[in-house]
Design a protein around this motif. Structure first.
Motif, PDB file in Angstrom:
ATOM      1  N   TRP A   1      24.862  -8.107   6.545  1.00 36.57           N
ATOM      2  CA  TRP A   1      23.961  -7.290   5.740  1.00 36.57           C
ATOM      3  C   TRP A   1      24.685  -6.844   4.478  1.00 36.57           C
ATOM      4  O   TRP A   1      25.898  -6.655   4.486  1.00 36.57           O
ATOM      5  CB  TRP A   1      23.509  -6.058   6.526  1.00 36.57           C
ATOM      6  N   ARG A   2      23.927  -6.657   3.393  1.00 38.15           N
ATOM      7  CA  ARG A   2      24.495  -6.173   2.122  1.00 38.15           C
ATOM      8  C   ARG A   2      24.319  -4.665   2.034  1.00 38.15           C
ATOM      9  O   ARG A   2      23.204  -4.158   2.174  1.00 38.15           O
ATOM     10  CB  ARG A   2      23.814  -6.840   0.938  1.00 38.15           C
ATOM     11  N   TYR A   3      25.407  -3.989   1.758  1.00 38.01           N
ATOM     12  CA  TYR A   3      25.364  -2.530   1.632  1.00 38.01           C
ATOM     13  C   TYR A   3      24.833  -2.175   0.254  1.00 38.01           C
ATOM     14  O   TYR A   3      25.354  -2.640  -0.757  1.00 38.01           O
ATOM     15  CB  TYR A   3      26.760  -1.942   1.853  1.00 38.01           C
ATOM     16  N   GLU A   4      23.775  -1.352   0.194  1.00 39.18           N
ATOM     17  CA  GLU A   4      23.172  -0.955  -1.070  1.00 39.18           C
ATOM     18  C   GLU A   4      23.536   0.470  -1.478  1.00 39.18           C
ATOM     19  O   GLU A   4      23.063   0.946  -2.496  1.00 39.18           O
ATOM     20  CB  GLU A   4      21.649  -1.106  -0.997  1.00 39.18           C
ATOM     21  N   GLY A   5      24.332   1.147  -0.667  1.00 31.56           N
ATOM     22  CA  GLY A   5      24.774   2.495  -1.014  1.00 31.56           C
ATOM     23  C   GLY A   5      24.018   3.586  -0.289  1.00 31.56           C
ATOM     24  O   GLY A   5      23.211   3.334   0.603  1.00 31.56           O
ATOM     25  N   VAL A   6      24.288   4.803  -0.703  1.00 28.64           N
ATOM     26  CA  VAL A   6      23.604   5.966  -0.127  1.00 28.64           C
ATOM     27  C   VAL A   6      22.224   6.044  -0.765  1.00 28.64           C
ATOM     28  O   VAL A   6      22.097   6.134  -1.992  1.00 28.64           O
ATOM     29  CB  VAL A   6      24.409   7.255  -0.373  1.00 28.64           C
ATOM     30  N   ALA A   7      21.200   5.989   0.064  1.00 31.45           N
ATOM     31  CA  ALA A   7      19.817   6.000  -0.418  1.00 31.45           C
ATOM     32  C   ALA A   7      19.240   7.395  -0.472  1.00 31.45           C
ATOM     33  O   ALA A   7      18.322   7.667  -1.243  1.00 31.45           O
ATOM     34  CB  ALA A   7      18.948   5.124   0.479  1.00 31.45           C
ATOM     35  N   MET A   8      19.757   8.293   0.367  1.00 32.07           N
ATOM     36  CA  MET A   8      19.222   9.646   0.499  1.00 32.07           C
ATOM     37  C   MET A   8      20.193  10.458   1.333  1.00 32.07           C
ATOM     38  O   MET A   8      21.223   9.947   1.770  1.00 32.07           O
ATOM     39  CB  MET A   8      17.834   9.604   1.142  1.00 32.07           C
ATOM     40  N   TYR A   9      19.826  11.703   1.569  1.00 31.52           N
ATOM     41  CA  TYR A   9      20.652  12.586   2.392  1.00 31.52           C
ATOM     42  C   TYR A   9      19.800  13.220   3.470  1.00 31.52           C
ATOM     43  O   TYR A   9      18.581  13.378   3.314  1.00 31.52           O
ATOM     44  CB  TYR A   9      21.306  13.665   1.530  1.00 31.52           C
ATOM     45  N   SER A  10      20.439  13.571   4.562  1.00 24.10           N
ATOM     46  CA  SER A  10      19.732  14.229   5.656  1.00 24.10           C
ATOM     47  C   SER A  10      20.411  15.535   5.985  1.00 24.10           C
ATOM     48  O   SER A  10      21.557  15.776   5.597  1.00 24.10           O
ATOM     49  CB  SER A  10      19.716  13.325   6.903  1.00 24.10           C
TER      50      SER A  10
ATOM     51  N   GLN B   1       0.847  -1.196   0.000  1.00 27.33           N
ATOM     52  CA  GLN B   1       0.000   0.000   0.000  1.00 27.33           C
ATOM     53  C   GLN B   1       0.881   1.243   0.000  1.00 27.33           C
ATOM     54  O   GLN B   1       1.779   1.383   0.829  1.00 27.33           O
ATOM     55  CB  GLN B   1      -0.896   0.014   1.239  1.00 27.33           C
ATOM     56  N   PHE B   2       0.597   2.148  -0.922  1.00 26.18           N
ATOM     57  CA  PHE B   2       1.316   3.410  -0.998  1.00 26.18           C
ATOM     58  C   PHE B   2       0.813   4.327   0.103  1.00 26.18           C
ATOM     59  O   PHE B   2      -0.388   4.538   0.241  1.00 26.18           O
ATOM     60  CB  PHE B   2       1.080   4.046  -2.372  1.00 26.18           C
ATOM     61  N   GLU B   3       1.728   4.872   0.928  1.00 25.04           N
ATOM     62  CA  GLU B   3       1.341   5.741   2.037  1.00 25.04           C
ATOM     63  C   GLU B   3       1.745   7.198   1.813  1.00 25.04           C
ATOM     64  O   GLU B   3       1.532   8.014   2.686  1.00 25.04           O
ATOM     65  CB  GLU B   3       1.934   5.221   3.347  1.00 25.04           C
ATOM     66  N   GLY B   4       2.327   7.523   0.684  1.00 20.32           N
ATOM     67  CA  GLY B   4       2.647   8.912   0.375  1.00 20.32           C
ATOM     68  C   GLY B   4       4.098   9.257   0.632  1.00 20.32           C
ATOM     69  O   GLY B   4       4.957   8.387   0.778  1.00 20.32           O
ATOM     70  N   ILE B   5       4.332  10.554   0.695  1.00 20.07           N
ATOM     71  CA  ILE B   5       5.676  11.051   0.969  1.00 20.07           C
ATOM     72  C   ILE B   5       5.909  10.987   2.475  1.00 20.07           C
ATOM     73  O   ILE B   5       5.134  11.542   3.255  1.00 20.07           O
ATOM     74  CB  ILE B   5       5.859  12.485   0.450  1.00 20.07           C
ATOM     75  N   ALA B   6       6.958  10.308   2.868  1.00 19.68           N
ATOM     76  CA  ALA B   6       7.280  10.161   4.284  1.00 19.68           C
ATOM     77  C   ALA B   6       8.110  11.343   4.774  1.00 19.68           C
ATOM     78  O   ALA B   6       7.926  11.816   5.895  1.00 19.68           O
ATOM     79  CB  ALA B   6       8.035   8.859   4.520  1.00 19.68           C
ATOM     80  N   TRP B   7       9.068  11.792   3.954  1.00 22.64           N
ATOM     81  CA  TRP B   7       9.918  12.926   4.257  1.00 22.64           C
ATOM     82  C   TRP B   7      10.679  13.290   2.992  1.00 22.64           C
ATOM     83  O   TRP B   7      10.448  12.697   1.947  1.00 22.64           O
ATOM     84  CB  TRP B   7      10.852  12.643   5.437  1.00 22.64           C
ATOM     85  N   TYR B   8      11.576  14.248   3.118  1.00 20.19           N
ATOM     86  CA  TYR B   8      12.387  14.660   1.969  1.00 20.19           C
ATOM     87  C   TYR B   8      13.858  14.385   2.215  1.00 20.19           C
ATOM     88  O   TYR B   8      14.335  14.457   3.348  1.00 20.19           O
ATOM     89  CB  TYR B   8      12.186  16.153   1.672  1.00 20.19           C
ATOM     90  N   SER B   9      14.552  14.075   1.144  1.00 20.01           N
ATOM     91  CA  SER B   9      15.997  13.894   1.170  1.00 20.01           C
ATOM     92  C   SER B   9      16.636  15.205   0.759  1.00 20.01           C
ATOM     93  O   SER B   9      16.214  15.839  -0.206  1.00 20.01           O
ATOM     94  CB  SER B   9      16.391  12.793   0.178  1.00 20.01           C
TER      95      SER B   9
END
Length: 167
Positions: free
Chosen positions: A150-159, A106-114
């Motif tokens: 755990w497998r590292y998938e990289g930088v997903a976003m920025y804070s 289920q799509f819940e929308g925008i959670a936050w911004y990067s």
């Protein structure tokens, strides 16, 4: 709203997701809260602190603050899997959202911004059924999880705060 957001909004609305909204567009930078479910291994990330006491009553652990998020930037979407005990997934990738919605999430929308200058890392646990992905801005936590398999998938976003977007 910039052109990229309009394109993403159009794609999501085109998927038949009528509840799409640009939540928090005019909000100030905010704190992202984190809670952990010891039964499933899932982490919940939310700007809405009211979600935290609710999940704590259900047995989750309040892990306090995750990181600061800006009031604008690249949208991070939240989707929910009601079929596996309740797993959330967070991504800026619209194709990933579409794929998950196509298989029943289920799509819940925008959670936050990067946005900002601090990388947020995404890791994948190949041994888990729920809580398979983890996000962290803490490099030590990332390294510990990698050593644990755990497998590292990289930088997903920025804070970071809104001021970091001005630089």
């Amino acid at each position: 709203m910039n052109k990229a957001k309009i394109v993403k909004a159009s794609l999501l609305v085109g998927m038949g997701i009528a509840s799409f909204a640009v939540a928090g567009e005019a909000a100030n930078a905010a704190i992202l809260y984190r809670a952990y479910n010891p039964n499933t291994g899932e982490h919940l990330y939310t700007q809405n602190y009211n979600e935290i006491p609710f999940v704590v009553q259900a047995g989750w652990r309040d892990e306090a603050l995750a990181w600061e998020v800006p009031s604008r930037g690249t949208p991070i979407y939240r989707v929910f899997n009601p079929n596996n005990g309740g797993d959330h997934h967070y991504t800026a990738n619209v194709a990933e959202v579409e794929m998950l919605v196509d298989v029943g999430w289920q799509f819940e929308g925008i959670a936050w911004y990067s946005g900002g200058g601090t990388p947020v890392h995404r890791l994948y646990n190949p041994n888990a059924v729920t809580g398979t992905h983890h996000l962290t801005a803490n490099g030590d936590e990332k390294d510990i999880l990698i050593r644990a398999g755990w497998r590292y998938e990289g930088v997903a976003m920025y804070s970071g705060p809104d001021a970091a977007l001005e630089e």
